[in-house]
Design a protein around this motif. Structure first.
Motif, PDB file in Angstrom:
ATOM      1  N   SER A 143       1.428  10.581 -15.909  1.00  0.00           N
ATOM      2  CA  SER A 143       2.058  10.971 -14.646  1.00  0.00           C
ATOM      3  C   SER A 143       1.070  11.748 -13.781  1.00  0.00           C
ATOM      4  O   SER A 143       1.123  11.687 -12.558  1.00  0.00           O
ATOM      5  CB  SER A 143       3.354  11.757 -14.872  1.00  0.00           C
ATOM      6  OG  SER A 143       3.090  13.024 -15.390  1.00  0.00           O
ATOM      7  N   PHE A 144       0.119  12.445 -14.422  1.00  0.00           N
ATOM      8  CA  PHE A 144      -0.927  13.114 -13.645  1.00  0.00           C
ATOM      9  C   PHE A 144      -1.828  12.084 -12.971  1.00  0.00           C
ATOM     10  O   PHE A 144      -2.130  12.174 -11.776  1.00  0.00           O
ATOM     11  CB  PHE A 144      -1.744  14.026 -14.563  1.00  0.00           C
ATOM     12  CG  PHE A 144      -2.918  14.679 -13.884  1.00  0.00           C
ATOM     13  CD1 PHE A 144      -2.727  15.719 -12.991  1.00  0.00           C
ATOM     14  CD2 PHE A 144      -4.206  14.233 -14.140  1.00  0.00           C
ATOM     15  CE1 PHE A 144      -3.807  16.308 -12.353  1.00  0.00           C
ATOM     16  CE2 PHE A 144      -5.294  14.821 -13.507  1.00  0.00           C
ATOM     17  CZ  PHE A 144      -5.086  15.861 -12.610  1.00  0.00           C
ATOM     18  N   ARG A 145      -2.216  11.040 -13.754  1.00  0.00           N
ATOM     19  CA  ARG A 145      -3.114  10.004 -13.237  1.00  0.00           C
ATOM     20  C   ARG A 145      -2.461   9.168 -12.144  1.00  0.00           C
ATOM     21  O   ARG A 145      -3.082   8.830 -11.156  1.00  0.00           O
ATOM     22  CB  ARG A 145      -3.537   9.062 -14.377  1.00  0.00           C
ATOM     23  CG  ARG A 145      -4.695   9.515 -15.212  1.00  0.00           C
ATOM     24  CD  ARG A 145      -6.050   9.130 -14.609  1.00  0.00           C
ATOM     25  NE  ARG A 145      -6.227   7.676 -14.487  1.00  0.00           N
ATOM     26  CZ  ARG A 145      -6.504   7.069 -13.348  1.00  0.00           C
ATOM     27  NH1 ARG A 145      -6.593   7.767 -12.252  1.00  0.00           N
ATOM     28  NH2 ARG A 145      -6.669   5.764 -13.303  1.00  0.00           N
ATOM     29  N   LYS A 146      -1.173   8.806 -12.390  1.00  0.00           N
ATOM     30  CA  LYS A 146      -0.537   7.822 -11.511  1.00  0.00           C
ATOM     31  C   LYS A 146       0.266   8.458 -10.376  1.00  0.00           C
ATOM     32  O   LYS A 146       0.556   7.788  -9.389  1.00  0.00           O
ATOM     33  CB  LYS A 146       0.406   6.921 -12.334  1.00  0.00           C
ATOM     34  CG  LYS A 146      -0.269   6.213 -13.479  1.00  0.00           C
ATOM     35  CD  LYS A 146      -1.106   5.037 -13.004  1.00  0.00           C
ATOM     36  CE  LYS A 146      -1.709   4.315 -14.199  1.00  0.00           C
ATOM     37  NZ  LYS A 146      -2.713   3.351 -13.810  1.00  0.00           N
ATOM     38  N   VAL A 147       0.680   9.703 -10.542  1.00  0.00           N
ATOM     39  CA  VAL A 147       1.487  10.334  -9.487  1.00  0.00           C
ATOM     40  C   VAL A 147       0.697  11.442  -8.788  1.00  0.00           C
ATOM     41  O   VAL A 147       0.457  11.393  -7.589  1.00  0.00           O
ATOM     42  CB  VAL A 147       2.817  10.895 -10.042  1.00  0.00           C
ATOM     43  CG1 VAL A 147       3.619  11.537  -8.916  1.00  0.00           C
ATOM     44  CG2 VAL A 147       3.615   9.802 -10.719  1.00  0.00           C
ATOM     45  N   THR A 148       0.265  12.445  -9.576  1.00  0.00           N
ATOM     46  CA  THR A 148      -0.354  13.613  -8.955  1.00  0.00           C
ATOM     47  C   THR A 148      -1.643  13.267  -8.216  1.00  0.00           C
ATOM     48  O   THR A 148      -1.777  13.562  -7.034  1.00  0.00           O
ATOM     49  CB  THR A 148      -0.660  14.680 -10.030  1.00  0.00           C
ATOM     50  OG1 THR A 148       0.495  14.848 -10.827  1.00  0.00           O
ATOM     51  CG2 THR A 148      -1.037  15.995  -9.383  1.00  0.00           C
ATOM     52  N   LEU A 149      -2.562  12.623  -8.925  1.00  0.00           N
ATOM     53  CA  LEU A 149      -3.878  12.383  -8.313  1.00  0.00           C
ATOM     54  C   LEU A 149      -3.830  11.549  -7.031  1.00  0.00           C
ATOM     55  O   LEU A 149      -4.387  11.949  -6.024  1.00  0.00           O
ATOM     56  CB  LEU A 149      -4.836  11.760  -9.327  1.00  0.00           C
ATOM     57  CG  LEU A 149      -5.697  12.740 -10.137  1.00  0.00           C
ATOM     58  CD1 LEU A 149      -6.762  11.987 -10.910  1.00  0.00           C
ATOM     59  CD2 LEU A 149      -6.321  13.805  -9.241  1.00  0.00           C
ATOM     60  N   PRO A 150      -3.141  10.391  -7.047  1.00  0.00           N
ATOM     61  CA  PRO A 150      -3.106   9.601  -5.798  1.00  0.00           C
ATOM     62  C   PRO A 150      -2.473  10.384  -4.645  1.00  0.00           C
ATOM     63  O   PRO A 150      -2.966  10.338  -3.522  1.00  0.00           O
ATOM     64  CB  PRO A 150      -2.241   8.391  -6.158  1.00  0.00           C
ATOM     65  CG  PRO A 150      -2.249   8.317  -7.630  1.00  0.00           C
ATOM     66  CD  PRO A 150      -2.468   9.698  -8.144  1.00  0.00           C
ATOM     67  N   LEU A 151      -1.385  11.101  -4.929  1.00  0.00           N
ATOM     68  CA  LEU A 151      -0.704  11.795  -3.844  1.00  0.00           C
ATOM     69  C   LEU A 151      -1.480  13.030  -3.389  1.00  0.00           C
ATOM     70  O   LEU A 151      -1.260  13.551  -2.305  1.00  0.00           O
ATOM     71  CB  LEU A 151       0.721  12.182  -4.261  1.00  0.00           C
ATOM     72  CG  LEU A 151       1.626  10.982  -4.444  1.00  0.00           C
ATOM     73  CD1 LEU A 151       3.041  11.405  -4.762  1.00  0.00           C
ATOM     74  CD2 LEU A 151       1.631  10.129  -3.179  1.00  0.00           C
ATOM     75  N   LEU A 152      -2.372  13.496  -4.239  1.00  0.00           N
ATOM     76  CA  LEU A 152      -3.168  14.664  -3.875  1.00  0.00           C
ATOM     77  C   LEU A 152      -4.482  14.254  -3.203  1.00  0.00           C
ATOM     78  O   LEU A 152      -5.242  15.093  -2.728  1.00  0.00           O
ATOM     79  CB  LEU A 152      -3.459  15.473  -5.147  1.00  0.00           C
ATOM     80  CG  LEU A 152      -3.696  16.981  -4.998  1.00  0.00           C
ATOM     81  CD1 LEU A 152      -2.509  17.634  -4.336  1.00  0.00           C
ATOM     82  CD2 LEU A 152      -3.977  17.606  -6.346  1.00  0.00           C
ATOM     83  N   SER A 153      -4.749  12.936  -3.160  1.00  0.00           N
ATOM     84  CA  SER A 153      -6.081  12.515  -2.703  1.00  0.00           C
ATOM     85  C   SER A 153      -6.430  12.979  -1.280  1.00  0.00           C
ATOM     86  O   SER A 153      -7.598  13.275  -1.032  1.00  0.00           O
ATOM     87  CB  SER A 153      -6.248  11.003  -2.869  1.00  0.00           C
ATOM     88  OG  SER A 153      -5.194  10.316  -2.256  1.00  0.00           O
ATOM     89  N   PRO A 154      -5.479  13.085  -0.328  1.00  0.00           N
ATOM     90  CA  PRO A 154      -5.886  13.617   0.974  1.00  0.00           C
ATOM     91  C   PRO A 154      -6.424  15.047   0.874  1.00  0.00           C
ATOM     92  O   PRO A 154      -7.422  15.384   1.517  1.00  0.00           O
ATOM     93  CB  PRO A 154      -4.600  13.578   1.804  1.00  0.00           C
ATOM     94  CG  PRO A 154      -3.766  12.544   1.161  1.00  0.00           C
ATOM     95  CD  PRO A 154      -4.069  12.623  -0.302  1.00  0.00           C
ATOM     96  N   SER A 155      -5.780  15.880   0.048  1.00  0.00           N
ATOM     97  CA  SER A 155      -6.272  17.251  -0.112  1.00  0.00           C
ATOM     98  C   SER A 155      -7.639  17.253  -0.769  1.00  0.00           C
ATOM     99  O   SER A 155      -8.512  18.035  -0.407  1.00  0.00           O
ATOM    100  CB  SER A 155      -5.319  18.084  -0.976  1.00  0.00           C
ATOM    101  OG  SER A 155      -3.997  17.826  -0.651  1.00  0.00           O
TER     102      SER A 155
END
Lengths: 303, 318
Positions: B225-237
C-alpha cells in the motif's frame, strides 16, 4: 485481556490513521497500544537525535572557559555561567548586529510583501496587454541562481555609493518573483464574486484590493513574510559582500568576525550563536501554524 | 482678430499637454483596467527590472569583460569562458558541488519522507514533534555551522565520542580529505530535512483514507500500500522537494565557508564559494560572472531534466 482484544479489533484501531504502520512488515499485527508506544518511542528517538546539536550549543554556551576548551569536553555545565551572555555582548557589538539584522530582514520583508501583493493582484485579477508575457519573464527568473545577479547587483550598488548603506543592503533583495508567484496563486483561488460584490457597492479597485483581497489573503501574505524573514535573517552572502562596517553588519557576518577575533573560545562563540538563533526560533514558534498552513494552501504540499 | 487670439489661446492648452487624438481618451485610459494594472505593478516592476532582470542581462555582458572594478573594463570576448576549460579549481569546485548535490538531495529526501511518515498518525502529540523537528530548519546556518565544528572535533568531539561507544575510531572529519565533504553533507541534511518533512506531511494529509482501506480489503501488505498508494499520490510533493533542494544544493555556501573554508586543499570548495573568491577576493568580476552563468546553465539543464522526468513519474490525478 478482553479490552485489549476489543481495542485491537474494535473502532479504536481507527486511531492509528496510517495502516502501513498498524502492522509489522512481516504481516504480524501489533495491538494498537503497543504500536502507539513503539511509534512514540521512535518519535522521541528521532527528535532527540535531531535536537542534539541545538541542545549542545546551549549547554556549551553556559560552560566555563576551561570546561569548554578542555581536551575532553564535558557536556553538562558543572556550573551555569550566565555571565557568558554579557561577555558575548562585550566581545563584539552583538546587540548592534542583532538590531541591524532586524532592519535588514524586516526591511526586505516589508517591501517584498507589499510590492509582491500589489503585483500579484494585477497578475491575478486585472487584464492588460502583455500580461502573460510579463508573468512568463517573472517566472523564468525564478530559476536564476542568486549568484548570477550577485556581481551585477554589487556593481550597481557600488556605483550608486550604496555599499554599507541601508538602501544598498535592502533594495536589491526586496523584489523577488517568488513572492509575486506565491501570492498570485493564492489570489487566483479567492472567488471573484466577493470582489465584484464590493465593486457593485461602489468600491474602486484599490478599495477592493485593500478591503477584500488583502484581508482574505492574510494567511498567505503572512506565510510569505515568515519565509522571507527567516531567509534574510539567514542570508550570509549578500551582507558579506555589501556591508563592511559595524553600521550595517548582520549577525550572520558578525559571527564570522567573532570567530576571527576570538579563535575557538567555544563557550562564548556558541553563546553568541545561541543569542543569534533565539529570536528566529521564537519567531518560528509563534508563526509556525501559518507556515505549515501556508505550505498546504499554496498547493506546494500535494495535488 | 480677437476671435483668432481667443481660439489660439484655447487651442494652446491641449497642444502643449500633448493632445489625445480625440478628447476624453486620456480620461478613459485613466479609468481603464490596464491603467490600474500598471499602477499596481509599478513598484514591483521597477524593482524587478533594476535588481533582477537587469542584473541577469548585465551578467551576460560582464562575463565578456576583463574587469577588476577599479580600472576601466576591457573587452575579453569569450576569453573568460575559455579560461574555465583550463582552470582545475573550477572543475574541482563543479565536481564537489555535484558530489554534494547527488548525495545530499536523496539523503534529505529519505530523512524528510521517513520523519513525515513517522509523524503522520493523527496522534495528538505529533504537532509537538513536528515543531521540534522543524527547529534545525529554523536555526541560522552560520550559528549551527559553529556547533557542528564543535561536534566534529577530531578526538573527543561528540560525534567521535558516540562512534567510540560502538568501537569505531572516527576520522578527523573536517580536516580529512575523504571525510570533510560527507561531514558537510550530514550537517546540511540535518539542517534542511524539516522543510521537506512539512511538504510531505501536507501531501500525506491530502491522500484520501478510503484508498488505504480499499487496499487493505484487497489484501495489500503495508509495503504494497506504500508502493501503490502513498508513493504515487505523494509524487508531486516529492517532485517539488527534489527540484527546490537541487537548486538549493547547487548554491551551497554558508556552511562550507564557515566549517571548512573550502579545505582541506580544495576538497570542499563549492561553485558559489569559488565565484565569491574570484569576484570579491581576486576582484576578477568578468571571470566570476562567466562562472555564475555556467552554474546557471547547469541548474537550468538539471531542472529541465527533472521536468522531463516529471511527465513520466509524477501523478497529478487520483
Amino acid at each position: 485481556m478482553t479490552s485489549d482484544l476489543a481495542r485491537a479489533t474494535g473502532p479504536a484501531s481507527a486511531h492509528v490513521a496510517h495502516p502501513a504502520w498498524s502492522a509489522l512488515p512481516g504481516g504480524a499485527r501489533l495491538s494498537p497500544p503497543a504500536a502507539r508506544r513503539l511509534l512514540l518511542f521512535a518519535c522521541f528517538l528521532v527528535t532527540a537525535v535531531s535536537l542534539t546539536p541545538i541542545v549542545m550549543m546551549v549547554l556549551v554556551a553556559f560552560q566555563s572557559d576551561t570546561e569548554s576548551m578542555s581536551a575532553r569536553p564535558s557536556f553538562w555545565p558543572s556550573h551555569w555561567h550566565t555571565e557568558n551572555i554579557g561577555r558575548a555582548f562585550d566581545l563584539v557589538p552583538l546587540g548592534r548586529y542583532l538590531l541591524n539584522t532586524v532592519f535588514f530582514a524586516g526591511g526586505t520583508t516589508l517591501l517584498e510583501t507589499v510590492t509582491a501583493a500589489l503585483a500579484a493582484y494585477a497578475f491575478a485579477r486585472l487584464r492588460f496587454r502583455g500580461r502573460s508575457a510579463l508573468f512568463g519573464i517573472y517566472l523564468a527568473t525564478l530559476m536564476v541562481p542568486t549568484q548570477v545577479t550577485l556581481i551585477p547587483q554589487f556593481i550597481l550598488v557600488a556605483k550608486a555609493h550604496g555599499v554599507d548603506t541601508w538602501p544598498g543592503m535592502i533594495l536589491p533583495h526586496a523584489f523577488t518573483a517568488l513572492g509575486v508567484f506565491l501570492l498570485r496563486q493564492f489570489f487566483l483561488g479567492i472567488p471573484r464574486d466577493y470582489e465584484e460584490a464590493a465593486r457593485l457597492d461602489g468600491a474602486n479597485r484599490w478599495q477592493a484590493f485593500t478591503r477584500v483581497i488583502v484581508p482574505l489573503a492574510l494567511p498567505a501574505i503572512a506565510t510569505l513574510a515568515v519565509f522571507k524573514f527567516i531567509g534574510q535573517w539567514n542570508n550570509l552572502l549578500w551582507p558579506l559582500v555589501v556591508s563592511n562596517s559595524d553600521a550595517t553588519r548582520t549577525v550572520a557576518v558578525g559571527l564570522q568576525v567573532f570567530q576571527d577575533t576570538n579563535g575557538t573560545q567555544w563557550n562564548l562563540l556558541l553563546m553568541a550563536a545561541t543569542i543569534t538563533t533565539v529570536p528566529l526560533i521564537v519567531l518560528f514558534f509563534l508563526t509556525q501554524r501559518w507556515f505549515v498552513r501556508g505550505i498546504t494552501m499554496s498547493g506546494l504540499g500535494g495535488r | 482678430m480677437a476671435l483668432e487670439a481667443h481660439s489660439a489661446a484655447r487651442g494652446a492648452i491641449p497642444r502643449t499637454a500633448k493632445p489625445p487624438p480625440h478628447p476624453g481618451r486620456w480620461q478613459r485610459w485613466k479609468r481603464s483596467e490596464a491603467f490600474a494594472a500598471w499602477l499596481f505593478l509599478l513598484p514591483s516592476l521597477v524593482g524587478f527590472l533594476v535588481f533582477t532582470a537587469g542584473p541577469v542581462l548585465a551578467a551576460a555582458v560582464i562575463s565578456l569583460l576583463d574587469w577588476n572594478l577599479f580600472s576601466p573594463p576591457s573587452f575579453a570576448g569569450l576569453g573568460n569562458f575559455a579560461r574555465l576549460g583550463s582552470d582545475p579549481t573550477f572543475w574541482t569546485a563543479l565536481g564537489n558541488t555535484a558530489y554534494f548535490t547527488f548525495v545530499s538531495v536523496p539523503l534529505t529526501l529519505l530523512v524528510s519522507l521517513g520523519t513525515a511518515l513517522l509523524l503522520n498518525h493523527g496522534l495528538r502529540r505529533m504537532a509537538i514533534f513536528r515543531s521540534l523537528l522543524l527547529l534545525p530548519y529554523a536555526t541560522i546556518t552560520v550559528a549551527v555551522a559553529f556547533v557542528w565544528i564543535w561536534l566534529y572535533i577530531p578526538h573527543d568531539g561528540l560525534v567521535n565520542s558516540v562512534l567510540g561507544l560502538v568501537g569505531i575510531h572516527g576520522p578527523a572529519w573536517l580536516v580529512s580529505e575523504g571525510w570533510a565533504m560527507p561531514a558537510l553533507i550530514l550537517m546540511s541534511v540535518w539542517k534542511s530535512f524539516g522543510f521537506g518533512m512539512v511538504i510531505f506531511l501536507a501531501g500525506l494529509a491530502a491522500i484520501p483514507q478510503q484508498l488505504y482501506e480499499a487496499a487493505r480489503v484487497d489484501g495489500a501488505t503495508p509495503w504494497q500500500s506504500f508502493r501503490k498508494v502513498t508513493l504515487p499520490l505523494l509524487s508531486p510533493s516529492v517532485f517539488f522537494t527534489v527540484v527546490t533542494s537541487v537548486i538549493g544544493s547547487f548554491q551551497v555556501f554558508d556552511q562550507a565557508l564557515i566549517m571548512t573554508d573550502g579545505g582541506p586543499g580544495a576538497r570542499t570548495t563549492t561553485l558559489v564559494m569559488y565565484i565569491y573568491q574570484t569576484g570579491f577576493e581576486n576582484y576578477d568580476q568578468g571571470y566570476a560572472a562567466a562562472q555564475s552563468l555556467v552554474l546557471f546553465a547547469f541548474v537550468a539543464v538539471i531542472t529541465g531534466l527533472q521536468f522531463l522526468a516529471q511527465r513520466r513519474l509524477v501523478h497529478y490525478d487520483v
